[in-house]
Design a protein around this motif. Structure first.
Motif, short mmCIF file in Angstrom:
data_model
loop_
_atom_site.label_atom_id
_atom_site.label_comp_id
_atom_site.label_asym_id
_atom_site.label_seq_id
_atom_site.Cartn_x
_atom_site.Cartn_y
_atom_site.Cartn_z
N SER A 117 15.83 3.60 -2.84
CA SER A 117 14.79 4.60 -2.61
C SER A 117 13.44 4.16 -3.15
CB SER A 117 15.20 5.94 -3.23
OG SER A 117 15.46 5.76 -4.62
N LEU A 118 13.45 3.45 -4.28
CA LEU A 118 12.20 2.97 -4.85
C LEU A 118 11.58 1.90 -3.95
CD1 LEU A 118 10.73 3.80 -7.40
CD2 LEU A 118 11.74 1.83 -8.57
N ALA A 161 9.85 3.44 -1.03
CA ALA A 161 8.50 3.89 -1.40
C ALA A 161 7.52 2.71 -1.37
CB ALA A 161 8.53 4.52 -2.79
N THR A 219 4.33 2.33 1.34
CA THR A 219 2.97 2.26 0.81
C THR A 219 2.31 0.94 1.17
OG1 THR A 219 3.72 3.63 -1.04
CG2 THR A 219 1.57 2.61 -1.26
N ARG A 263 -5.81 -5.31 -7.50
CA ARG A 263 -5.27 -4.02 -7.05
C ARG A 263 -6.06 -2.83 -7.62
NH1 ARG A 263 -2.62 -3.22 -3.14
NH2 ARG A 263 -1.05 -1.87 -4.06
N GLN A 291 -7.00 -1.65 -4.45
CA GLN A 291 -6.30 -0.44 -4.01
C GLN A 291 -7.14 0.78 -4.38
OE1 GLN A 291 -2.78 0.87 -6.20
NE2 GLN A 291 -1.74 1.29 -4.27
N ALA A 335 -4.80 5.77 -2.36
CA ALA A 335 -3.58 5.00 -2.08
C ALA A 335 -2.71 4.90 -3.34
CB ALA A 335 -3.95 3.59 -1.60
N ARG A 356 -0.88 8.20 -3.67
CA ARG A 356 0.25 8.32 -2.74
C ARG A 356 1.46 7.55 -3.27
NH1 ARG A 356 -3.45 7.59 1.10
NH2 ARG A 356 -2.88 5.44 1.51
N MET A 357 1.20 6.35 -3.81
CA MET A 357 2.31 5.55 -4.34
C MET A 357 2.95 6.25 -5.54
SD MET A 357 4.11 2.85 -4.00
CE MET A 357 5.47 2.28 -5.01
N ARG A 409 5.09 9.11 -4.41
CA ARG A 409 6.35 8.65 -3.79
C ARG A 409 7.35 8.24 -4.87
NH1 ARG A 409 3.55 5.81 0.97
NH2 ARG A 409 3.88 7.36 2.61
N ILE A 410 6.86 7.50 -5.87
CA ILE A 410 7.75 7.07 -6.96
C ILE A 410 8.29 8.29 -7.69
CG2 ILE A 410 7.78 5.91 -9.20
CD1 ILE A 410 5.77 3.90 -8.08
N ARG A 448 8.80 11.25 -6.56
CA ARG A 448 9.79 11.98 -5.76
C ARG A 448 11.15 11.28 -5.71
NH1 ARG A 448 5.24 13.33 -2.49
NH2 ARG A 448 5.52 11.49 -1.22
N THR A 449 11.17 9.97 -5.93
CA THR A 449 12.47 9.28 -5.93
C THR A 449 13.30 9.72 -7.12
OG1 THR A 449 11.75 7.38 -7.25
CG2 THR A 449 11.47 7.21 -4.85
N TRP A 481 2.65 -7.75 -6.70
CA TRP A 481 2.65 -6.40 -7.28
C TRP A 481 3.78 -5.54 -6.73
CZ3 TRP A 481 -1.17 -8.46 -4.18
CH2 TRP A 481 -1.27 -7.96 -2.89
N ARG A 482 4.42 -5.99 -5.64
CA ARG A 482 5.49 -5.20 -5.03
C ARG A 482 6.87 -5.81 -5.25
NH1 ARG A 482 3.27 -0.69 -4.19
NH2 ARG A 482 1.72 -0.53 -2.56
#
Lengths: 85, 213
Positions: free
Chosen positions: A41-42, A45, A49, B101, B121, B125, B128-129, B132-133, B135-136, B185-186
């Motif tokens: 799930s992470l 996300a 994004t 970033r 970034q 943005a 939003r990230m 999302r994190i 909500r996980t 970064w991801r």
């Protein structure tokens, strides 16, 4: 469409830590969510994004479902539809 | 070399690279989890700047991030920006920013002569990230960081100042240069990329020399 596919391929490679060879082998039917253990799930996300960032689109929560993430083809088509409006 | 710097809210630390005179590049790491993934990469760029180009660099800890004693519950954009400006003043010399970033949200200070951004970034943005994190539910707060509502409310209005901008190939937004590489970064774990760091250090050095001319 080819550029969008390249971008989505690059995002999956970077977020999931996959090799160039592995993502190069992805085709329309390659299953994603539920088939790739890296795609938790992470990571979802992060994928969403990063696709937003690189393609300059916005993805709403209610647009995210299992069907969209089912395969490389469905995810790429979703991204293309967002870009092309 | 680790040195302290003082800002209105207290004292923080910064790591200094390279010569003690001339232009100095002040690094702004991304905020939160991305900072953990990019810290080693940023340090590599600064080390290459110092060793290959004889340009000084500084990597500050900013209030409420990294090793700062200020907890993330009290983090504020204004404090981050004030800390960055104070680090630039303390570093001495003619200061240029190198923001990675969301670090690009922090270098708007007039202390900075010119700005150089990699994959900047904007605030909306980042928000939003973070949401999302959150909500996980994988970690408490926002990926393990407890953040005040005032900080989150400010983010949509946090913009990126004009800068020389580099992005990764495949990124469709405006850029002065596209470079090959992975979005460190991801990644699932912190990583480094010496080829990309060398390329960015060379670009930064040429840009600083041009600005100085």
């Amino acid at each position: 469409m080819l550029d969008i596919e390249t971008t989505v391929r690059g995002v999956l490679r970077d977020v999931l830590g996959l090799s160039d060879e592995r993502v190069a082998a992805f085709d329309e039917t390659t299953p994603l969510f539920g088939a790739l253990p890296e795609l938790d799930s992470l990571a979802v996300a992060g994928v969403l994004t990063e696709i937003e960032d690189r393609l300059g689109i916005l993805i709403e929560d209610d647009e995210v479902d299992g069907e969209m993430l089912e395969s490389f083809g469905t995810l790429t088509r979703f991204a293309a539809q967002k870009v092309l409006g | 070399m680790i040195e302290p710097y003082d800002w209105a809210g207290g004292r923080e630390a910064m790591v200094r690279f390279g010569p003690g005179s001339g232009p100095v590049v002040i690094a702004a790491l991304p905020l939160f989890e991305e900072a953990n993934r990019m810290r080693g990469f940023a340090a590599t760029i600064l080390r290459l700047l110092a060793e290959n180009h004889r340009i000084a660099g500084v990597l500050p800890e900013l209030p409420g991030t990294g090793e700062s004693l200020i907890p993330s519950e009290r983090i504020a954009i204004s404090d981050l920006r004030a800390g960055f400006a104070a680090a630039a003043r303390t570093a001495g010399g003619r200061a240029y920013s190198m923001a990675l970033r969301s670090g690009a949200l922090l270098d708007g200070s007039v202390v900075i002569r010119r700005r150089w951004h990699f994959a900047p970034q904007p605030g909306d943005a980042l928000l939003r990230m973070l949401r999302r994190i959150h909500r996980t539910g994988d970690a408490p707060g926002y990926g393990g960081h407890r953040l005040p509502d005032t900080f989150l409310d400010e983010l949509p209005d946090c913009h990126v100042e004009p800068a020389r901008t580099l992005r990764l190939e495949g990124d469709t937004r405006p850029a002065d240069r596209l470079v090959p590489g992975r979005a460190l970064w991801r990644g699932p774990t912190p990583d480094n990329d010496l080829d990309l760091a060398t390329l960015l250090a060379d670009d930064l050095a040429a840009w600083v020399r041009m600005c100085e001319a």
